[in-house]
Design a protein around this motif. Structure first.
Motif, short mmCIF file in Angstrom:
data_model
loop_
_atom_site.label_atom_id
_atom_site.label_comp_id
_atom_site.label_asym_id
_atom_site.label_seq_id
_atom_site.Cartn_x
_atom_site.Cartn_y
_atom_site.Cartn_z
N CYS A 184 0.84 -1.21 0.00
CA CYS A 184 0.00 0.00 0.00
C CYS A 184 0.87 1.25 0.00
N ALA A 185 0.31 2.33 -0.56
CA ALA A 185 1.01 3.61 -0.59
C ALA A 185 0.14 4.66 0.11
N TYR A 186 0.79 5.59 0.79
CA TYR A 186 0.09 6.61 1.57
C TYR A 186 0.80 7.96 1.42
N LYS A 187 0.05 9.03 1.49
CA LYS A 187 0.66 10.34 1.64
C LYS A 187 1.10 10.47 3.11
N LYS A 188 2.35 10.81 3.30
CA LYS A 188 2.89 10.88 4.65
C LYS A 188 2.14 11.89 5.52
N ASP A 189 1.76 13.00 4.93
CA ASP A 189 1.06 14.01 5.74
C ASP A 189 -0.32 13.52 6.18
N ALA A 190 -0.95 12.66 5.39
CA ALA A 190 -2.24 12.09 5.80
C ALA A 190 -2.05 11.14 6.98
N LEU A 191 -0.99 10.33 6.94
CA LEU A 191 -0.70 9.43 8.06
C LEU A 191 -0.41 10.24 9.33
N GLU A 192 0.33 11.31 9.18
CA GLU A 192 0.65 12.15 10.34
C GLU A 192 -0.60 12.84 10.87
N LYS A 193 -1.50 13.20 9.97
CA LYS A 193 -2.74 13.87 10.38
C LYS A 193 -3.60 12.98 11.27
N VAL A 194 -3.59 11.67 11.01
CA VAL A 194 -4.40 10.75 11.81
C VAL A 194 -3.60 10.11 12.95
N GLY A 195 -2.37 10.57 13.17
CA GLY A 195 -1.59 10.08 14.30
C GLY A 195 -0.84 8.79 14.04
N LEU A 196 -0.52 8.49 12.77
CA LEU A 196 0.17 7.27 12.36
C LEU A 196 -0.66 6.03 12.73
N PHE A 197 -0.05 4.85 12.66
CA PHE A 197 -0.76 3.61 12.99
C PHE A 197 -0.90 3.50 14.51
N ASP A 198 -2.02 3.00 14.95
CA ASP A 198 -2.33 2.92 16.38
C ASP A 198 -1.62 1.69 16.99
N GLU A 199 -0.42 1.90 17.49
CA GLU A 199 0.34 0.79 18.06
C GLU A 199 -0.05 0.51 19.52
N LYS A 200 -0.82 1.40 20.11
CA LYS A 200 -1.26 1.20 21.49
C LYS A 200 -2.38 0.17 21.58
N ASN A 201 -3.37 0.28 20.68
CA ASN A 201 -4.55 -0.58 20.75
C ASN A 201 -4.46 -1.81 19.84
N PHE A 202 -3.51 -1.81 18.88
CA PHE A 202 -3.44 -2.90 17.92
C PHE A 202 -2.02 -3.46 17.87
N GLY A 203 -1.85 -4.65 18.46
CA GLY A 203 -0.52 -5.25 18.51
C GLY A 203 -0.18 -6.04 17.27
N THR A 204 -1.04 -7.00 16.90
CA THR A 204 -0.73 -7.91 15.80
C THR A 204 -1.79 -7.91 14.70
N ALA A 205 -2.90 -7.23 14.90
CA ALA A 205 -3.97 -7.22 13.88
C ALA A 205 -4.92 -6.06 14.17
N GLY A 206 -5.60 -5.61 13.11
CA GLY A 206 -6.61 -4.58 13.26
C GLY A 206 -6.14 -3.18 12.95
N GLU A 207 -4.82 -2.96 12.95
CA GLU A 207 -4.31 -1.62 12.70
C GLU A 207 -4.60 -1.16 11.27
N ASP A 208 -4.71 -2.12 10.33
CA ASP A 208 -4.99 -1.76 8.94
C ASP A 208 -6.43 -1.29 8.76
N LEU A 209 -7.39 -1.98 9.40
CA LEU A 209 -8.79 -1.54 9.33
C LEU A 209 -8.96 -0.20 10.04
N ASP A 210 -8.28 -0.05 11.16
CA ASP A 210 -8.32 1.22 11.88
C ASP A 210 -7.81 2.36 11.01
#
Length: 221
Positions: free
Chosen positions: A128-154
């Motif tokens: 997958c490809a992403y605009k970096k500023d869009a990822l930063e706008k949403v706070g990057l991937f949620d590593e607090k709530n998603f350890g091994t799955a679910g971070e992609d749907l989030d």
């Protein structure tokens, strides 16, 4: 358009890695790209976030360690739609080769039947490809709530609030060998991931109900 390709690694198969490296070197790409391999013993979301913070360029591509770009035009096609102002991400199709699937034991084949052939994920990080500023706008991937799955749907749900997600005609080859036990473990991980989605997102009753069914090992088949 320049790209930072992030590859989270965990006990990677060296033969597959060599094929990935070879295909990346063959890419017919109009810009520059760097490859950031993250082998820090972190979770998936944390590994990707680590790579994003190290990235030099404004376009981020995630590529899993068992996914081989299908041809030399993969990267160019994947990121081309990000030139549009309202597009925030782009997703590769994913192919599980039938020859590989046939090598699974019968129970593993049953659990991976819906993945056989070419599928079009909503957003799954395999290619997958992403605009970096869009990822930063949403706070990057949620590593607090998603350890091994679910971070992609989030991430999919968060990015949809800010722009469009593109699905170009390009793919990665998913060379993921598996067993019945590994698939059961993955089902449990997915169930935990969807549980975190339900806790952190207001999906409405219908989507919650479907998600619970999908996460139930037997009914979910």
């Amino acid at each position: 358009m320049n790209v930072s390709i992030i590859m989270p690694l965990y006990k990677a198969d060296q033969k597959i890695m060599e094929k990935i490296d070879s295909m990346l070197k063959r890419q017919k790409f109009s810009g520059k790209f760097e490859v950031i391999k993250v082998d820090k013993g972190l979770g998936l979301a944390a590994s990707i976030n680590y790579g994003i913070k190290k990235a030099k360029y404004d376009i981020i591509v995630t590529l899993h360690q068992d996914c081989i770009p299908s041809d030399k035009h993969w990267l160019q096609i994947l990121v081309s739609s990000l030139k549009q102002k309202n597009v925030v991400a782009s997703v590769s199709k994913v192919e599980l080769p039938k020859d590989l699937w046939k090598k699974f034991n019968i129970f593993a084949r049953a659990l991976t039947l819906k993945e056989l052939g070419i599928v079009s994920p909503s957003l799954d990080e395999k290619g997958c490809a992403y605009k970096k500023d869009a990822l930063e706008k949403v706070g990057l991937f949620d590593e607090k709530n998603f350890g091994t799955a679910g971070e992609d749907l989030d991430m999919y749900l968060k990015l949809k609030q800010f722009g469009l997600i593109s699905y170009p005609n390009t793919k990665v080859i998913h060379m993921h060998n598996t067993t019945f036990y590994k698939r059961l473990k993955k089902i449990a991980q997915n169930a935990n991931g969807y549980g975190a989605i339900i806790r952190t997102k207001d999906l409405g009753f219908y989507k919650r109900f479907l998600g619970i069914l999908a996460a139930t090992p037997i009914i979910g088949l």
